[in-house]
Design a protein around this motif. Structure first.
Motif, short mmCIF file in Angstrom:
data_model
loop_
_atom_site.label_atom_id
_atom_site.label_comp_id
_atom_site.label_asym_id
_atom_site.label_seq_id
_atom_site.Cartn_x
_atom_site.Cartn_y
_atom_site.Cartn_z
N ARG A 35 0.86 -1.20 0.00
CA ARG A 35 0.00 0.00 0.00
C ARG A 35 0.89 1.25 0.00
NH1 ARG A 35 -2.23 -3.57 3.61
NH2 ARG A 35 -1.16 -2.59 5.36
N LEU A 36 1.34 1.62 -1.18
CA LEU A 36 2.18 2.81 -1.28
C LEU A 36 1.37 4.05 -0.91
CD1 LEU A 36 4.12 2.22 -4.64
CD2 LEU A 36 4.99 1.94 -2.31
N PRO A 37 2.00 5.00 -0.23
CA PRO A 37 1.29 6.25 0.04
C PRO A 37 1.05 7.01 -1.26
CG PRO A 37 3.60 6.45 0.66
CD PRO A 37 3.38 5.01 0.30
N SER A 38 0.06 7.90 -1.24
CA SER A 38 -0.17 8.72 -2.43
C SER A 38 0.96 9.73 -2.57
CB SER A 38 -1.51 9.44 -2.31
OG SER A 38 -1.54 10.25 -1.16
N ALA A 39 1.34 10.03 -3.79
CA ALA A 39 2.45 10.96 -4.03
C ALA A 39 2.27 11.60 -5.40
CB ALA A 39 3.78 10.24 -3.96
N GLN A 40 2.85 12.77 -5.54
CA GLN A 40 2.83 13.49 -6.80
C GLN A 40 4.13 13.25 -7.56
OE1 GLN A 40 0.18 15.27 -7.99
NE2 GLN A 40 -0.87 14.44 -6.19
N PRO A 41 4.11 13.33 -8.88
CA PRO A 41 5.35 13.22 -9.65
C PRO A 41 6.34 14.30 -9.22
CG PRO A 41 3.44 13.10 -11.08
CD PRO A 41 2.92 13.52 -9.74
N ALA A 42 7.61 14.03 -9.41
CA ALA A 42 8.66 14.97 -9.03
C ALA A 42 9.60 15.16 -10.21
CB ALA A 42 9.42 14.45 -7.82
N PRO A 43 10.28 16.31 -10.26
CA PRO A 43 11.31 16.49 -11.29
C PRO A 43 12.37 15.40 -11.17
CG PRO A 43 10.81 18.57 -10.19
CD PRO A 43 10.12 17.51 -9.40
N LEU A 44 12.88 14.96 -12.31
CA LEU A 44 13.84 13.86 -12.30
C LEU A 44 15.08 14.16 -11.46
CD1 LEU A 44 13.73 12.43 -15.93
CD2 LEU A 44 13.33 11.18 -13.80
N ALA A 45 15.53 15.39 -11.50
CA ALA A 45 16.73 15.75 -10.73
C ALA A 45 16.49 15.54 -9.23
CB ALA A 45 17.12 17.20 -11.01
N ARG A 46 15.31 15.95 -8.77
CA ARG A 46 15.00 15.78 -7.35
C ARG A 46 14.84 14.29 -7.01
NH1 ARG A 46 9.42 17.95 -5.52
NH2 ARG A 46 10.25 19.86 -6.48
N LEU A 47 14.17 13.56 -7.87
CA LEU A 47 13.95 12.13 -7.64
C LEU A 47 15.29 11.38 -7.61
CD1 LEU A 47 11.83 9.90 -7.34
CD2 LEU A 47 11.80 9.70 -9.83
N THR A 48 16.18 11.73 -8.51
CA THR A 48 17.49 11.10 -8.54
C THR A 48 18.28 11.40 -7.28
OG1 THR A 48 17.53 11.24 -10.96
CG2 THR A 48 19.65 10.92 -9.84
N ALA A 49 18.18 12.63 -6.80
CA ALA A 49 18.87 13.01 -5.57
C ALA A 49 18.32 12.25 -4.37
CB ALA A 49 18.74 14.51 -5.34
N GLN A 50 17.00 12.05 -4.32
CA GLN A 50 16.39 11.31 -3.22
C GLN A 50 16.83 9.84 -3.24
OE1 GLN A 50 12.23 12.06 -3.94
NE2 GLN A 50 12.24 14.02 -2.84
N ALA B 53 6.77 5.66 -3.85
CA ALA B 53 5.53 6.25 -4.35
C ALA B 53 5.80 7.37 -5.34
CB ALA B 53 4.69 6.76 -3.18
N THR B 54 6.78 8.20 -5.04
CA THR B 54 7.11 9.32 -5.92
C THR B 54 7.70 8.83 -7.24
OG1 THR B 54 7.54 10.73 -3.99
CG2 THR B 54 8.40 11.48 -6.11
N ALA B 55 8.59 7.85 -7.16
CA ALA B 55 9.18 7.29 -8.38
C ALA B 55 8.12 6.63 -9.25
CB ALA B 55 10.27 6.30 -8.02
N ASP B 56 7.18 5.93 -8.62
CA ASP B 56 6.11 5.27 -9.37
C ASP B 56 5.22 6.31 -10.06
OD1 ASP B 56 4.61 2.73 -9.95
OD2 ASP B 56 3.03 3.79 -8.90
N ALA B 57 4.88 7.38 -9.34
CA ALA B 57 4.04 8.43 -9.91
C ALA B 57 4.76 9.13 -11.06
CB ALA B 57 3.65 9.43 -8.83
#
Length: 426
Positions: free
Chosen positions: A130-145, A170-174
């Motif tokens: 049950r992944l939490p709900s999340a919004q898409p993120a810029p790739l640079a931020r997602l890569t840093a996370q 969740a963010t990567a999936d979105a």
């Protein structure tokens, strides 16, 4: 026909032989003393992950424990009580993934900080289902996370990683679901690596969630079309297969993926080396000495032609890694004495991450323990704690500490170490 064995009696006998209390066994496997009592009385059914933990804690061959469970044990995630076929492995993973979808798409993610002695397997399973709900993120931020999560793993900060994974997944999936073209390819690669971390963490916790995470990692990696994430995901899936007793299938998967990598590309060659090392250890767990040593030799030959290659996700390709795997392979083959020379030349302090240094000291501790050298075993365990305090509290290492504590002779400081690391009740 083989005679039926009482699984409760088997566990009780092994615990008594190891001179462990029910509370001590429970502490090693995340159970209460009363739960161990109910298991020994055949009043509590065991899941596969719990069988695996008890097998390691009490030094019972896993297949013997599974055979003793027979039809009276409820195997988690539809694992059969016998040795599953490759087709059953696939069905099992699909059923777990279907269960994840049916479970829902939202979850409350705890924000409290749990103690290092708590078992985090169920929390990780909840995250994957049950992944939490999340919004898409810029790739640079997602890569840093993702890079930050990788640093937590390599530093053996597993509690930090447990808290970071739900939102990261969740963010990567979105993000992967809302991008196209090259951006989608990159987002899928990030998603695959996030699931690789989840699978690595689950494997350390002896959690069946490793199946789900590894399967999703490979699905995302293949969708990205990038060979390096595919190799990394194949490695964690193979580790999960090996831990379930499917060592030959693990070797087949790893060697197949290693062959598929581009031998002319340096980064792919480094990934190929790590696949060969994992395949060698998998073969050793099946006592296939010829295959294990051949794969180990091939990996060593490959790594000799590599310069320093950065960027491998959870394990680097280096001569030091080959030496660590050689010690582990020889331990698994039952010839730990052959690893003493390798251990003598290995400078663990120069290895790049706490997680890898802790792994090297762990294999060294197992080598000395198998050779009956309690002082050297304890020294290696102390080094694991120095490098990665959370690593030394893993079920397998708590079992090793407990075995050392109740062995012959007295070792100064061992009881305090066992209490501090959760191997015995404080």
């Amino acid at each position: 026909m083989a005679q039926s064995v009482d699984i409760g009696a088997l566990i009780r006998g092994a615990r008594s032989a190891a001179r462990l209390t029910q509370a001590q066994v429970g502490s090693m496997c995340g159970y209460s003393a009363s739960a161990i009592s109910r298991i020994e009385a055949n009043k509590l059914r065991l899941g596969y992950a719990q069988m695996l933990c008890l097998a390691e804690a009490l030094n019972i061959p896993l297949e013997r424990l599974r055979a003793a469970g027979g039809s009276h044990s409820l195997m988690v995630a539809t694992v059969s009580s016998g040795c599953p076929s490759d087709e059953e492995d696939v069905v099992r993973r699909r059923e777990m993934l279907s269960g994840a979808i049916a479970a829902g798409t939202s979850a409350i993610v705890g924000t409290g900080t749990a103690s290092a002695s708590e078992t985090r397997g169920p929390e990780l399973e909840d995250t994957l289902f049950r992944l939490p709900s999340a919004q898409p993120a810029p790739l640079a931020r997602l890569t840093a996370q993702t890079a930050a999560a990788r640093r937590a793993f390599r530093a053996a900060r597993y509690d930090d990683l447990s808290r970071a994974l739900p939102r990261l997944l969740a963010t990567a999936d979105a993000t992967a679901g809302t991008t196209t073209g090259k951006a989608r390819q990159q987002a899928l690669a990030v998603l695959a690596r996030a699931y690789v971390l989840a699978a690595e963490l689950a494997a350390k916790q002896h959690s069946d969630a490793a199946w789900v995470a590894a399967d999703r990692a490979l699905t995302a990696a293949r969708s990205s079309g990038l060979p390096v994430p595919v190799g990394e995901a194949s490695r964690v899936l193979a580790i999960t297969m090996r831990r379930s007793g499917r060592w030959s299938s693990a070797v087949h998967l790893l060697t197949q993926e290693a062959t598929a990598l581009d031998a002319a590309e340096e980064r792919s060659t480094a990934v190929r080396t790590t696949l060969l090392l994992t395949a060698a250890y998998s073969a050793a767990t099946g006592h296939d000495r010829t295959t294990a040593l051949a794969l180990l030799g091939e990996a060593e030959q490959t790594v000799g032609g590599l310069v320093q290659v950065p960027g491998l996700f959870t394990v680097e390709a280096s001569q030091a890694q080959v030496d660590v795997y050689r010690i582990g392979v020889l331990n698994a083959l039952g010839t730990p004495d052959e690893g003493v020379k390798t251990a003598a030349r290995l400078n663990i302090d120069l290895m790049p991450t706490p997680e890898r240094r802790a792994r090297a000291w762990t294999d060294t501790a197992r080598m000395w323990h198998a050779l009956g050298d309690s002082q050297q075993t304890f020294a290696a365990l102390r080094s694991v704690e120095r490098e990665a305090p959370e690593e030394v509290r893993r079920p397998a290492l708590r079992a090793l500490t407990s075995d050392l504590l109740y062995g012959s002779g007295r070792i100064q400081g061992l009881r305090e170490f066992a209490s501090r690391t959760g191997a015995v009740a404080a």
